[in-house]
Design a protein around this motif. Structure first.
Motif, mmCIF file in Angstrom:
data_model
loop_
_atom_site.group_PDB
_atom_site.id
_atom_site.type_symbol
_atom_site.label_atom_id
_atom_site.label_comp_id
_atom_site.label_asym_id
_atom_site.label_seq_id
_atom_site.Cartn_x
_atom_site.Cartn_y
_atom_site.Cartn_z
ATOM 1 N N ARG A 84 45.303 -43.507 19.794
ATOM 2 C CA ARG A 84 46.120 -44.375 20.654
ATOM 3 C C ARG A 84 46.968 -45.311 19.799
ATOM 4 O O ARG A 84 46.805 -46.527 19.851
ATOM 5 C CB ARG A 84 45.242 -45.191 21.602
ATOM 6 N N TYR A 109 54.367 -41.395 31.165
ATOM 7 C CA TYR A 109 53.303 -40.407 31.304
ATOM 8 C C TYR A 109 52.135 -40.798 30.396
ATOM 9 O O TYR A 109 52.312 -41.547 29.423
ATOM 10 C CB TYR A 109 53.804 -39.029 30.893
ATOM 11 N N PRO A 110 50.938 -40.302 30.668
ATOM 12 C CA PRO A 110 49.817 -40.572 29.751
ATOM 13 C C PRO A 110 50.161 -40.115 28.337
ATOM 14 O O PRO A 110 50.655 -39.003 28.132
ATOM 15 C CB PRO A 110 48.669 -39.753 30.356
ATOM 16 N N ASN A 157 42.668 -40.146 31.448
ATOM 17 C CA ASN A 157 43.501 -40.148 30.252
ATOM 18 C C ASN A 157 42.699 -39.967 28.974
ATOM 19 O O ASN A 157 43.276 -39.687 27.918
ATOM 20 C CB ASN A 157 44.310 -41.441 30.176
ATOM 21 N N ASP A 158 41.396 -40.164 29.037
ATOM 22 C CA ASP A 158 40.538 -39.989 27.861
ATOM 23 C C ASP A 158 39.998 -38.573 27.751
ATOM 24 O O ASP A 158 39.793 -38.057 26.648
ATOM 25 C CB ASP A 158 39.338 -40.946 27.923
#
Length: 444
Positions: free
Chosen positions: A71, A55-56, A213-214
């Motif tokens: 990240r 998953y993200p 995702n960001d």
């Protein structure tokens, strides 16, 4: 934003005081919980059931509060009062994925940094007695001997005080607002050019320089009737035959902080455009109510009265604004809360916290979706997002409750093809007049 953060003189100047504030909060939280050390894992990758796809990744908010690293799964923070904080940074040997870049930027000088190659190596850099550690994170972050325990006194204290943003955090959110507004402008241009919802979404992401995702949350991009679905995220791939209206609720991220912005447009200079202008004017008045000592619950209740007045002015309801609020008619057109706290999370934590020791402040009766019930104080950042919608399910409930006469159904039919209106800004409570980060960015 990865571990490598561009140099920014303004942020570099504000960061030391931010870190000092967090260290003071951590020391008090540890004292209340009876611990010596605060350990914060960054979080791990989660894999889909019966699959090898992850998953993200979403960083632990307690981790990114300390440094703009979003990240770096498998990393840890070690906070011990009176000692320089330590970052245990996982930089694995890997040729399948991009390895997190070596930490750099204005913040690195404030940490002792240990580089590890496997997640298990973190244990070598953590305090030896895990029982003396408050470990804040998800269960999956556990490594041998160190499992998150999330002690209530520690979590309650830290989350409660996260509502009070430091000047550094306001600067981070200002940048997130700037990015979000740039993307909102691109989205409006795409709407005016006749794009589909999906095309508008892509234009937004391109202008923000951020993908799904960001972004801090999934973009809500609505044409026409779709605006009547509060969290509409289906995004039709083809444009409708006629684009009448456009509602976009979309934000941006910067260094782990979020913006949350909503705008509504009409394709023509018509009556719906006039209603948008009326909601926008009322929303500005609501933003001005973000003052120290104001109960946020009252901002919500006052919003119902203001929106009911607009509905009355446009002939949608036949009763007085006061009667519409008292009978629940206003709730059929404005069914959500006036807003929420925002910061490291879009819906920031501790919105109902009675104090930094716990407890809960109840929502007003009949208003189950309000996400913040605290009294506003300087440093708090909240959203203000009034809305008017034409939702069949809720309008049918009015009829079932015997309130059909309170509504002019011909006027409802005239506005239903437009879906609805929402205007949302991010507003900072100060010791004086509020600071509207969203309007500031649109004015730049």
């Amino acid at each position: 934003m990865s571990a490598a953060t561009p140099e920014n003189p303004a942020l570099a100047g504000l960061y030391p005081q931010h870190l000092e504030t967090l260290q003071a909060r951590a020391a008090e939280a540890l004292q209340r919980g009876g611990f010596d050390h605060l350990l914060v894992p960054s979080g791990t990758l989660h894999y889909q059931f019966f699959d090898d796809r992850d998953y993200p990744y979403a960083v632990n908010p307690q981790f990114k509060a300390w440094l703009p690293v979003t990240r770096a799964p498998g990393s840890w923070l070690v906070i011990t009062p009176g000692i320089k904080p330590k970052l245990v940074f996982l930089q694995p040997h890997d040729y399948w994925h991009v390895v997190p870049a070596m930490p750099s930027g204005y913040w690195v000088e404030h940490f002792d940094i240990a580089i590890i190659r496997t997640a298990e190596e973190a244990a070598q850099h953590l305090p030896k007695d895990a029982a003396r550690c408050a470990i804040l994170g998800e269960p999956q972050s556990a490594i041998a001997g160190y499992a998150p325990n999330n002690p209530q006194p520690v979590v309650a204290y830290l989350e409660y005080h996260r509502a009070f943003k430091t000047p550094y955090e306001i600067a981070m959110m200002r940048e997130a607002s700037r990015i979000g507004v740039r993307a909102h402008r691109a989205a409006e241009r795409a709407f005016r050019a006749g794009s589909s919802e999906f095309g508008i979404h892509l234009a937004y992401c391109q202008a923000a320089g951020q993908d799904a995702n960001d972004l801090p949350y999934g973009n809500i991009v609505c044409l026409n009737e779709h605006a009547a679905v509060l969290h509409y995220t289906d995004r039709d791939r083809l444009p409708p035959k006629q684009s009448r209206s456009f509602l976009i609720d979309a934000g941006a991220s910067f260094g782990g902080y979020a913006s949350d912005i909503t705008r509504t447009y009409s394709a023509q200079a018509d009556e719906f455009a006039a209603m948008i202008d009326a909601v926008d004017a009322a929303q500005l008045t609501m933003c001005d109510a973000v003052r120290a000592g104001t109960d946020y619950r009252q901002v919500h209740l006052d919003a119902h009265l203001a929106l009911a007045a607009i509905l009355k002015d446009f002939g949608v309801i036949t009763v007085s604004p006061e009667a519409a609020v008292q009978t629940g008619v206003s709730g059929a057109f404005f069914p959500h809360g006036i807003g929420h706290g925002i910061g490291l999370q879009v819906h920031d934590v501790a919105g109902f916290a009675e104090s930094d020791r716990g407890g809960s402040i109840a929502r007003p009766d009949g208003h189950p979706y309000l996400r913040l019930t605290r009294v506003l104080q300087p440093g708090m950042v909240v959203t203000i997002e009034p809305g008017i919608y034409f939702i069949d399910m809720l309008l049918d409930e009015l009829k079932q409750k015997g309130l059909a006469d309170a509504v002019d159904w011909a006027r409802v039919d005239a506005f239903k093809p437009y879906g609805g209106i929402r205007i949302e800004d991010d507003v900072v409570c100060t010791a004086a007049v509020p600071l509207n980060l969203t309007r500031e960015a649109f004015a730049a």
